[in-house]
Structure formats: C-alpha cells, structure tokens
Design a protein around this motif. Structure first.
Motif, PDB file in Angstrom:
ATOM      1  N   LEU A   1     -50.298  35.041  35.283  1.00  0.00           N
ATOM      2  CA  LEU A   1     -49.044  34.417  35.700  1.00  0.00           C
ATOM      3  C   LEU A   1     -47.851  35.364  35.649  1.00  0.00           C
ATOM      4  CD1 LEU A   1     -48.290  31.840  32.812  1.00  0.00           C
ATOM      5  CD2 LEU A   1     -49.685  33.858  32.587  1.00  0.00           C
ATOM      6  N   HIS A   2     -47.852  36.309  34.725  1.00  0.00           N
ATOM      7  CA  HIS A   2     -46.717  37.233  34.601  1.00  0.00           C
ATOM      8  C   HIS A   2     -46.675  38.245  35.737  1.00  0.00           C
ATOM      9  CE1 HIS A   2     -50.187  39.006  32.688  1.00  0.00           C
ATOM     10  NE2 HIS A   2     -49.633  40.194  32.726  1.00  0.00           N
ATOM     11  N   SER A   3     -47.820  38.529  36.347  1.00  0.00           N
ATOM     12  CA  SER A   3     -47.831  39.450  37.487  1.00  0.00           C
ATOM     13  C   SER A   3     -47.809  38.703  38.817  1.00  0.00           C
ATOM     14  CB  SER A   3     -49.056  40.369  37.428  1.00  0.00           C
ATOM     15  OG  SER A   3     -50.259  39.627  37.436  1.00  0.00           O
TER      16      SER A   3
ATOM     17  N   GLY B   1     -47.322  37.250  23.737  1.00  0.00           N
ATOM     18  CA  GLY B   1     -48.652  37.788  23.992  1.00  0.00           C
ATOM     19  C   GLY B   1     -49.337  37.058  25.129  1.00  0.00           C
ATOM     20  N   HIS B   2     -50.059  37.809  25.944  1.00  0.00           N
ATOM     21  CA  HIS B   2     -50.822  37.226  27.049  1.00  0.00           C
ATOM     22  C   HIS B   2     -52.312  37.269  26.726  1.00  0.00           C
ATOM     23  CE1 HIS B   2     -53.069  37.801  30.977  1.00  0.00           C
ATOM     24  NE2 HIS B   2     -52.575  36.582  31.094  1.00  0.00           N
ATOM     25  N   SER B   3     -52.997  36.149  26.922  1.00  0.00           N
ATOM     26  CA  SER B   3     -54.448  36.066  26.768  1.00  0.00           C
ATOM     27  C   SER B   3     -54.856  36.552  25.370  1.00  0.00           C
ATOM     28  CB  SER B   3     -55.125  36.851  27.895  1.00  0.00           C
ATOM     29  OG  SER B   3     -56.466  36.459  28.067  1.00  0.00           O
ATOM     30  N   MET B   4     -55.664  37.595  25.256  1.00  0.00           N
ATOM     31  CA  MET B   4     -56.039  38.099  23.939  1.00  0.00           C
ATOM     32  C   MET B   4     -54.803  38.404  23.099  1.00  0.00           C
ATOM     33  SD  MET B   4     -58.270  41.525  23.003  1.00  0.00           S
ATOM     34  CE  MET B   4     -56.908  42.638  23.412  1.00  0.00           C
TER      35      MET B   4
ATOM     36  N   GLY C   1     -43.183  26.884  13.637  1.00  0.00           N
ATOM     37  CA  GLY C   1     -42.076  27.601  14.261  1.00  0.00           C
ATOM     38  C   GLY C   1     -41.950  27.278  15.747  1.00  0.00           C
ATOM     39  N   ARG C   2     -40.794  27.617  16.315  1.00  0.00           N
ATOM     40  CA  ARG C   2     -40.542  27.374  17.741  1.00  0.00           C
ATOM     41  C   ARG C   2     -41.520  28.175  18.592  1.00  0.00           C
ATOM     42  NH1 ARG C   2     -35.671  25.907  19.812  1.00  0.00           N
ATOM     43  NH2 ARG C   2     -36.858  25.923  21.757  1.00  0.00           N
ATOM     44  N   THR C   3     -42.206  27.492  19.499  1.00  0.00           N
ATOM     45  CA  THR C   3     -43.265  28.118  20.296  1.00  0.00           C
ATOM     46  C   THR C   3     -43.187  27.654  21.743  1.00  0.00           C
ATOM     47  OG1 THR C   3     -44.720  28.094  18.349  1.00  0.00           O
ATOM     48  CG2 THR C   3     -45.752  28.506  20.487  1.00  0.00           C
ATOM     49  N   LEU C   4     -43.356  28.600  22.653  1.00  0.00           N
ATOM     50  CA  LEU C   4     -43.469  28.291  24.075  1.00  0.00           C
ATOM     51  C   LEU C   4     -44.841  28.734  24.568  1.00  0.00           C
ATOM     52  CD1 LEU C   4     -42.324  27.498  26.893  1.00  0.00           C
ATOM     53  CD2 LEU C   4     -41.546  29.882  27.098  1.00  0.00           C
ATOM     54  N   PHE C   5     -45.596  27.796  25.129  1.00  0.00           N
ATOM     55  CA  PHE C   5     -46.834  28.120  25.826  1.00  0.00           C
ATOM     56  C   PHE C   5     -46.547  28.093  27.321  1.00  0.00           C
ATOM     57  CE2 PHE C   5     -48.516  26.627  21.787  1.00  0.00           C
ATOM     58  CZ  PHE C   5     -49.563  27.502  21.555  1.00  0.00           C
ATOM     59  N   LEU C   6     -46.901  29.168  28.005  1.00  0.00           N
ATOM     60  CA  LEU C   6     -46.822  29.193  29.459  1.00  0.00           C
ATOM     61  C   LEU C   6     -48.237  29.142  30.007  1.00  0.00           C
ATOM     62  CD1 LEU C   6     -44.590  31.725  28.465  1.00  0.00           C
ATOM     63  CD2 LEU C   6     -43.779  30.966  30.696  1.00  0.00           C
ATOM     64  N   ARG C   7     -48.426  28.401  31.081  1.00  0.00           N
ATOM     65  CA  ARG C   7     -49.747  28.325  31.693  1.00  0.00           C
ATOM     66  C   ARG C   7     -49.622  28.380  33.208  1.00  0.00           C
ATOM     67  NH1 ARG C   7     -51.917  22.039  31.640  1.00  0.00           N
ATOM     68  NH2 ARG C   7     -49.973  21.051  32.345  1.00  0.00           N
ATOM     69  N   GLY C   8     -50.652  28.910  33.846  1.00  0.00           N
ATOM     70  CA  GLY C   8     -50.720  28.881  35.291  1.00  0.00           C
ATOM     71  C   GLY C   8     -51.474  27.631  35.726  1.00  0.00           C
ATOM     72  N   ARG C   9     -50.927  26.910  36.675  1.00  0.00           N
ATOM     73  CA  ARG C   9     -51.575  25.679  37.129  1.00  0.00           C
ATOM     74  C   ARG C   9     -52.972  25.956  37.678  1.00  0.00           C
ATOM     75  NH1 ARG C   9     -50.838  20.752  35.729  1.00  0.00           N
ATOM     76  NH2 ARG C   9     -48.619  20.712  36.307  1.00  0.00           N
ATOM     77  N   LYS C  10     -53.175  27.133  38.267  1.00  0.00           N
ATOM     78  CA  LYS C  10     -54.464  27.472  38.863  1.00  0.00           C
ATOM     79  C   LYS C  10     -55.435  28.073  37.846  1.00  0.00           C
ATOM     80  CE  LYS C  10     -52.358  28.337  43.389  1.00  0.00           C
ATOM     81  NZ  LYS C  10     -52.134  29.346  44.459  1.00  0.00           N
TER      82      LYS C  10
ATOM     83  N   VAL D   1     -46.567  32.361  24.072  1.00  0.00           N
ATOM     84  CA  VAL D   1     -47.996  32.568  24.312  1.00  0.00           C
ATOM     85  C   VAL D   1     -48.284  32.301  25.788  1.00  0.00           C
ATOM     86  CG1 VAL D   1     -50.325  31.881  23.660  1.00  0.00           C
ATOM     87  CG2 VAL D   1     -48.483  31.825  21.951  1.00  0.00           C
ATOM     88  N   ALA D   2     -48.816  33.295  26.480  1.00  0.00           N
ATOM     89  CA  ALA D   2     -49.033  33.196  27.921  1.00  0.00           C
ATOM     90  C   ALA D   2     -50.499  32.940  28.251  1.00  0.00           C
ATOM     91  CB  ALA D   2     -48.548  34.467  28.615  1.00  0.00           C
ATOM     92  N   ASP D   3     -50.769  31.755  28.721  1.00  0.00           N
ATOM     93  CA  ASP D   3     -52.041  31.305  29.285  1.00  0.00           C
ATOM     94  C   ASP D   3     -53.249  31.542  28.383  1.00  0.00           C
ATOM     95  OD1 ASP D   3     -52.593  29.857  31.787  1.00  0.00           O
ATOM     96  OD2 ASP D   3     -54.181  31.336  32.002  1.00  0.00           O
ATOM     97  N   ILE D   4     -53.134  31.060  27.170  1.00  0.00           N
ATOM     98  CA  ILE D   4     -54.262  31.064  26.231  1.00  0.00           C
ATOM     99  C   ILE D   4     -53.966  30.010  25.172  1.00  0.00           C
ATOM    100  CG2 ILE D   4     -53.363  32.743  24.582  1.00  0.00           C
ATOM    101  CD1 ILE D   4     -56.951  32.845  25.865  1.00  0.00           C
TER     102      ILE D   4
END
Length: 256
Positions: A235-237, A82-85, A195-204, A106-109
C-alpha cells in the motif's frame, strides 16, 4: 551489533522498518517526505539490506535490535512504523517496552500467525546461481520463471549487490531467512498493548480482513484502522500519497 540505518531530517524521531526481503532503500521516497518535518530513521532489519547477518531470527530479538538502535541514537521514545514483517517487529517492540513508543503505525499486517505463502519466491531466489550470474537482468530472468509479478521480480532483484568487480551477491542472508520462515510467519503473542496505534490495510490485501478487526482492537486497545481502497499489500508504494496523508494525520493527532 547496531542495525544499518539512514537518518533524514531533524526533530521528533520516526523509525521506519521494511518488510520481508526488503531494505531501507524501499522507503527512501516516503522517508524524505516524512523527513520534511521530523527526523526519520530508515532501518535495515537483521539479515536484510546492509545490516548484520545472524543465525537467530525471531520477533523478540528483532524488537531488541530496534530498541538497541534507539539507545545508540539517544532516542528514549519515538514513533514507530513498520510494514509487514517490520510491522510485527514494531508491535513486539511496543509490547515489550511500551514506555519507549509514542505512536505505533502498522502497515498491512496483524499480530497473528499467517500461513506459508512464500514458497515460489524462495524457490526463485535459490534458483539464481549466484556464482555464475553477471548481471541483475540475468537474475531477473531466472526469478521471472517462478514469480510472474514483474514488480515483485524487480523488488527481489534489488537485494543483489556488487561484492567485487564482476561478482554479484545477495545482501540478505537468504539461507537464514528461509530457515526462519516459521518464526517470521508466527504470531507475536496475545499481550495487550494500550498505546495509540494506527493499522493501515489495503482493501485488495488479505493480511487484515474484516473478521480480524475485533480481536485486533481487543489486543491493541487504542487502535484505529484506516483502509486504502485501491491498494493491496504494498500500500505504501501503490498509493504513497494517501499512505503519507493517513500516517501524517495520525502522527499530528488529526482525525482520519
């Protein structure tokens, strides 16, 4: 009621949830790429895209929407992205029903409260006279008076659809979204997820800054964080190839 969704590919299920003001269409390109070796389910969350409209909008019911869709499609267990919300929705779903989730992305949240920062967007959307505009370009002109980033303007205008010939309307339930903004920006709570979790974040981006990492790892005890250096919140776009590689590596149990 079952959320609108689109299925791509075959194999192990990966559910992908968009962010605020978005829809599953935002994930078509990456969905097709992920769908080359797994079954991808792109999801419109309630009050967004082509999913049902409802007066209640909070992460408890949005997480229930997701698990009900999983039941509908016969998936007892799945990977969630999921991204953001959408990231908050999948976090809440994983916490509420951890036995239903294999890998969580989880993408950038983060799970915490966020300050209000959508005033200009809401003002822009409500400024569009939906009864009088006849083209998307007219709507974009109005939105541009409030929102200067043309990428965001185009993103918001994608929420318009032809209700009938010559009549445009919003796909999203704009009034309920506006009324539910406090819930959307609120924390999902401090329950621990193991559980196994990956958080992705944009540096900016400032959605997951360094000072948030320690409490993040304490709440999500088996989490790792991957930073995309040249990306912001989208970040995904902005960096789709790096985003895809990071998520695929995590799903395939490769080291990041």
């Amino acid at each position: 009621m079952i959320l609108n969704h689109k299925i791509i590919g075959e194999g192990k299920p990966l559910y992908i949830l968009h962010g605020l003001f978005g829809s599953l269409d935002n994930w078509n390109s990456l969905g097709k790429k992920f769908g080359e070796d797994r079954r991808v389910i792109l999801v419109d969350q309630r009050n967004h895209g082509r999913s049902f409209h409802h007066e209640e909008m909070n992460y408890k019911v949005m997480a229930q929407d997701l698990t009900e869709l999983m039941d509908h499609l016969g998936d007892h267990r799945a990977d969630l992205l999921g991204h953001s919300m959408g990231g908050k929705t999948v976090m809440r779903a994983a916490i509420d029903q951890p036995n239903r989730v294999d890998r969580l992305i989880v993408a950038d949240i983060g799970p915490q409260d966020y300050p209000s920062h959508h005033e200009a967007i809401l003002e822009a959307l409500f400024a569009v006279d939906i009864d009088s505009i006849r083209t998307r370009s007219e709507a974009q002109t109005v939105i541009s008076e409030y929102v200067k980033d043309q990428g965001v303007v185009q993103f918001l205008a994608k929420n318009l659809y032809w209700k009938e010939k010559g009549v445009l309307s919003w796909k999203m339930n704009l009034h309920v979204i506006a009324e539910s903004m406090d819930e959307i920006l609120s924390t999902i709570g401090d329950d621990v997820y193991q559980g196994r979790t990956l958080f992705l974040r944009g540096r900016k981006s400032d959605y997951i800054i360094d000072s948030m990492l320690m409490p993040l790892h304490m709440q999500f005890t088996k989490s790792e964080v991957y930073t995309i250096e040249e990306a912001g919140h989208w970040l995904h776009s902005e960096r789709p190839e790096e985003f895809f590689d990071a998520v695929s590596g995590f799903l395939n149990n490769s080291a990041l």
